[in-house]
Motif scaffolding. Structure first.
Motif, PDB file in Angstrom:
ATOM      1  N   CYS A   1       0.849  -1.185   0.000  1.00  0.00           N
ATOM      2  CA  CYS A   1       0.000   0.000   0.000  1.00  0.00           C
ATOM      3  C   CYS A   1       0.884   1.234   0.000  1.00  0.00           C
ATOM      4  O   CYS A   1       1.879   1.273   0.716  1.00  0.00           O
ATOM      5  CB  CYS A   1      -0.884   0.048   1.245  1.00  0.00           C
ATOM      6  N   GLN A   2       0.483   2.233  -0.777  1.00  0.00           N
ATOM      7  CA  GLN A   2       1.218   3.495  -0.778  1.00  0.00           C
ATOM      8  C   GLN A   2       0.981   4.220   0.547  1.00  0.00           C
ATOM      9  O   GLN A   2       1.888   4.785   1.127  1.00  0.00           O
ATOM     10  CB  GLN A   2       0.741   4.349  -1.948  1.00  0.00           C
TER      11      GLN A   2
ATOM     12  N   ALA B   1     -13.149  -0.527  -9.404  1.00  0.00           N
ATOM     13  CA  ALA B   1     -11.890  -0.835 -10.094  1.00  0.00           C
ATOM     14  C   ALA B   1     -11.533   0.232 -11.125  1.00  0.00           C
ATOM     15  O   ALA B   1     -10.373   0.623 -11.261  1.00  0.00           O
ATOM     16  CB  ALA B   1     -11.981  -2.212 -10.741  1.00  0.00           C
ATOM     17  N   LYS B   2     -12.534   0.727 -11.833  1.00  0.00           N
ATOM     18  CA  LYS B   2     -12.291   1.729 -12.883  1.00  0.00           C
ATOM     19  C   LYS B   2     -11.908   3.093 -12.318  1.00  0.00           C
ATOM     20  O   LYS B   2     -11.375   3.921 -13.030  1.00  0.00           O
ATOM     21  CB  LYS B   2     -13.558   1.909 -13.738  1.00  0.00           C
TER      22      LYS B   2
ATOM     23  N   SER C   1      -6.853   4.688  -8.459  1.00  0.00           N
ATOM     24  CA  SER C   1      -5.519   4.805  -9.045  1.00  0.00           C
ATOM     25  C   SER C   1      -4.849   3.433  -8.965  1.00  0.00           C
ATOM     26  O   SER C   1      -5.229   2.598  -8.132  1.00  0.00           O
ATOM     27  CB  SER C   1      -4.700   5.829  -8.261  1.00  0.00           C
ATOM     28  N   PRO C   2      -3.833   3.182  -9.822  1.00  0.00           N
ATOM     29  CA  PRO C   2      -3.129   1.886  -9.761  1.00  0.00           C
ATOM     30  C   PRO C   2      -2.583   1.585  -8.365  1.00  0.00           C
ATOM     31  O   PRO C   2      -2.669   0.448  -7.911  1.00  0.00           O
ATOM     32  CB  PRO C   2      -2.009   2.048 -10.784  1.00  0.00           C
ATOM     33  N   THR C   3      -2.067   2.602  -7.674  1.00  0.00           N
ATOM     34  CA  THR C   3      -1.509   2.324  -6.339  1.00  0.00           C
ATOM     35  C   THR C   3      -2.611   1.931  -5.357  1.00  0.00           C
ATOM     36  O   THR C   3      -2.423   1.042  -4.537  1.00  0.00           O
ATOM     37  CB  THR C   3      -0.719   3.532  -5.786  1.00  0.00           C
ATOM     38  N   ARG C   4      -3.779   2.585  -5.456  1.00  0.00           N
ATOM     39  CA  ARG C   4      -4.886   2.203  -4.563  1.00  0.00           C
ATOM     40  C   ARG C   4      -5.412   0.822  -4.925  1.00  0.00           C
ATOM     41  O   ARG C   4      -5.775   0.048  -4.048  1.00  0.00           O
ATOM     42  CB  ARG C   4      -6.005   3.239  -4.612  1.00  0.00           C
ATOM     43  N   SER C   5      -5.481   0.515  -6.226  1.00  0.00           N
ATOM     44  CA  SER C   5      -5.926  -0.832  -6.646  1.00  0.00           C
ATOM     45  C   SER C   5      -4.985  -1.897  -6.102  1.00  0.00           C
ATOM     46  O   SER C   5      -5.429  -2.937  -5.619  1.00  0.00           O
ATOM     47  CB  SER C   5      -5.977  -0.931  -8.171  1.00  0.00           C
ATOM     48  N   ASN C   6      -3.685  -1.638  -6.176  1.00  0.00           N
ATOM     49  CA  ASN C   6      -2.694  -2.587  -5.634  1.00  0.00           C
ATOM     50  C   ASN C   6      -2.869  -2.742  -4.136  1.00  0.00           C
ATOM     51  O   ASN C   6      -2.780  -3.845  -3.599  1.00  0.00           O
ATOM     52  CB  ASN C   6      -1.264  -2.124  -5.931  1.00  0.00           C
TER      53      ASN C   6
END
Length: 147
Positions: free
Chosen positions: A60-61, A119-120, A123-128
């Protein structure tokens, strides 16, 4: 054992349905983000002594701490983030999975993420980070199942 507001619904499936219905009420994503922030503020505070490296969720960021307790019959997850939106994502995941049996956790795919269009809009970091959270919950449930 710390008290938990979860589960709020009788089953994980009911929780996912309720989440989809709540999010359908909002017209646009700015309203949905505001709702996520409001949900995040409902998470109980974690004791400072739990906010240690050993309880940090990696991937997680934001800073996220998660502490599981219980057994195969009932697993409760206590978690929070330093980010209010991430805390909202945690709230939704705990609403579906916390306070459930290990078997129910493992039998439940997180359909609510697609159902509400999350999902759409992450952000990629939040999705990860969300994927890391869900993997942690599944992994914990697997560890508690009898061999």
């Amino acid at each position: 054992m710390m008290s938990s507001p979860f589960p709020t619904e009788a089953t994980a499936a009911e929780a996912q349905r309720a989440i989809a219905e709540e999010f359908a009420f909002f017209g646009d994503w700015s309203e949905r983000y505001q709702y996520l922030i409001d949900l995040g503020k409902r998470l109980p505070a974690l004791p400072d002594e739990w906010k240690i490296e050993a309880n940090r969720l990696l991937g997680c960021q934001s800073m996220v701490w998660i502490v599981p307790e219980g057994d195969a019959g009932k697993l409760v997850f206590h978690a929070i983030s330093d980010s209010t939106i991430v805390s909202g994502l945690i709230y939704l995941a705990l609403r579906v999975y916390s306070g459930r049996s290990a078997a129910e956790i493992l039998a439940t795919t997180p359909d609510y993420i697609a159902d509400i269009g999350l999902a759409k809009h992450l952000s990629p970091t939040r999705s990860n980070g969300l994927a890391s959270l869900l993997q942690f919950i599944q992994h914990t449930a697997r560890q508690h199942l009898p061999a």
